[in-house]
Design an enzyme around this catalytic site. Structure first.
Site, short mmCIF file in Angstrom:
data_model
loop_
_atom_site.label_atom_id
_atom_site.label_comp_id
_atom_site.label_asym_id
_atom_site.label_seq_id
_atom_site.Cartn_x
_atom_site.Cartn_y
_atom_site.Cartn_z
N ASP A 53 0.83 -1.20 0.00
CA ASP A 53 0.00 0.00 0.00
C ASP A 53 0.87 1.26 0.00
O ASP A 53 1.63 1.50 0.95
CB ASP A 53 -0.88 -0.07 1.26
N ASP A 93 -10.46 4.28 -1.43
CA ASP A 93 -11.08 3.29 -0.54
C ASP A 93 -12.60 3.20 -0.69
O ASP A 93 -13.29 4.21 -0.86
CB ASP A 93 -10.77 3.62 0.92
C1 GLA Z 1 -5.38 2.36 2.81
C2 GLA Z 1 -5.93 1.23 1.94
C3 GLA Z 1 -6.98 0.46 2.74
C4 GLA Z 1 -6.37 -0.08 4.02
C5 GLA Z 1 -5.76 1.05 4.83
C6 GLA Z 1 -4.96 0.53 6.02
O1 GLA Z 1 -6.34 3.33 3.08
O2 GLA Z 1 -6.45 1.73 0.75
O3 GLA Z 1 -7.51 -0.59 1.95
O4 GLA Z 1 -5.41 -1.04 3.70
O5 GLA Z 1 -4.87 1.84 4.04
O6 GLA Z 1 -4.31 1.51 6.73
#
Ligand code: GLA
Length: 403
Positions: free
Chosen positions: A151, A222
């Site tokens: 990520d 997200d």
């Molecule tokens: C980002 C990702 C999410 C999750 C969070 C965790 O926002 O897009 O899917 O993994 O980080 O901190």
């Protein structure tokens, strides 16, 4: 000169991979269909513990999800502790023994996934992999990890903006190199590990992710458990169809089925869209407290079969008529899935809506299976279909009669 330089680079690259890893790494075949499993983030977020992961693994088995195809149990952010003097990353107190947890998940016939970032910190501010990529990949492999979600987050300010301020092209090169580095580190372990890129769909990730070993890549920011967000994400998927295929998938984010206040119709539509989109099916709900009707949605074998169709061809938005959207997906053996969605919020039903088979290049009449009622259906040209707000009609036609 240039050829000599690339030969040298190739030799250097090969010499960094242990010889026993080369053969197994090159024969790694993962994610031939979109990965299926469960991830901790959408329900537990930063509160997830070892106990929750074990309980979720137990539930995947006892609810029939494992039999329906769910296999990966993925720990998202917040498992990380500190590095020791040798740079080895340790878990935090919520995860006392990652190897034991992985063994437990494996003992259920399931696989286990983990999470990190190419930056110094994860999105939730925990220790991440910058400068420790090989070490972390080896650590994951030693635990028996089968899946990594990587990520971007802190890599943006810490590396991209710092090393290449105001130079978007150079920033993109840095990001690609960071994902490439972790892919090579994972491959060098010799363990088949699904590589999931999470950088929110920037820089046309679908164009370069497959070449550097990405098995899936997020196409958006997200998700959350609201119809508007789910529909906004769906609306961003058109045009990406050709990038998906066996081993490499567009990822419109993990499922919210069973979370928040989504109605049953909305849960059905969400799951149907993900199946038509050949999206990874990573449930994200509270499995020990799952209601039977949510379990029924997540384990609908006919809908899962659309998602997991071996042809791996992502579906597309065919046409809209007012607030009704018609989606289609070509399936193996010439079969076809059609999804009719009432995306309107104001009116109770789609009345009057008539499915236009000609627009789908189909002749009347067609026979198929309604995948949410399980009943055989016949479709005439201009078949009237009435759907409550946010509900879906999903039909599979095994032998469609083309125009
Ligand atoms: C980002 C990702 C999410 C999750 C969070 C965790 O926002 O897009 O899917 O993994 O980080 O901190």
């Amino acid at each position: 000169m240039r050829i000599a330089a690339s030969l040298l680079l190739a030799v250097l690259a090969l010499s960094t991979i242990p010889s026993n890893a080369q053969s197994s790494a090159s024969s790694q075949v993962v994610a031939q269909t979109p990965p299926m499993g469960w991830n901790s983030w959408n329900y537990f977020a930063e509160k997830v513990t070892d106990k929750d992961i074990r309980a979720s693994a137990d539930q995947i088995v006892s609810t029939g999800m494992k039999d329906a195809g769910y296999v990966y149990v993925n720990i998202d952010d917040t498992w990380e502790g500190q590095r020791d003097a040798n740079g080895v990353l340790h878990t935090n107190s919520k995860f006392p023994d990652m190897k034991a947890l992985a063994d437990y998940v494996h003992s259920k016939g399931l696989k286990i996934g983990i999470y990190s970032s190419p930056g110094p910190k994860t999105c939730a501010g925990f220790e991440a992999s910058l400068g420790h990529e090989e070490q972390d990949a080896q650590l994951y492999a030693s635990w028996g990890i089968d899946y990594l979600k990587y990520d971007l987050c802190s890599f943006i300010p810490a590396v991209m903006q710092k090393q290449a301020p105001n130079d978007k092209a150079a920033q993109m090169r840095l990001m690609i190199a960071a994902y490439d580095k972790m892919d090579k580190a994972l491959k060098a372990t010799g363990r088949p590990i699904v590589f999931s890129l999470c950088q929110y769909g920037w820089d046309s990730v679908w164009e370069w992710a497959p070449a550097l070993g990405g098995n899936l890549w997020r196409t958006t920011g997200d998700i959350n458990a609201h119809w508007d967000r789910i529909y906004a994400i769906v609306s961003q998927q058109s045009g990406l169809e050709s990038y998906a295929g066996p081993g490499h998938w567009n990822d419109p984010d993990m499922l919210e089925v069973g979370n928040g206040k989504l109605s049953l119709a909305e849960n059905r539509s969400h799951f149907s869209w993900w199946a038509l989109l050949a999206a990874p099916l990573l449930a994200g709900n509270d499995l020990p407290n799952m209601k039977p009707e949510i379990n029924a949605i997540l384990t609908n074998r006919d809908v899962i079969a659309i998602d997991q169709d071996p042809l791996g061809q992502q579906g597309r938005h065919a046409y809209s008529d007012g607030e009704v959207e018609v989606w289609v997906r070509n399936l193996q053996g010439g079969a076809l899935a059609i999804g009719v969605f009432n995306v309107g919020s104001d009116r109770y039903s789609t009345h009057p809506f008539h499915l236009n088979l000609a627009k789908l290049n189909l002749r009347a009449n067609q026979t198929g299976k309604d995948l949410w009622t399980g009943k055989q259906v016949a479709l005439t040209e201009n078949e009237p279909i009435e759907l409550p707000s946010h509900d879906v009609f999903l039909v599979r036609i095994d032998k469609p009669k083309q125009k």
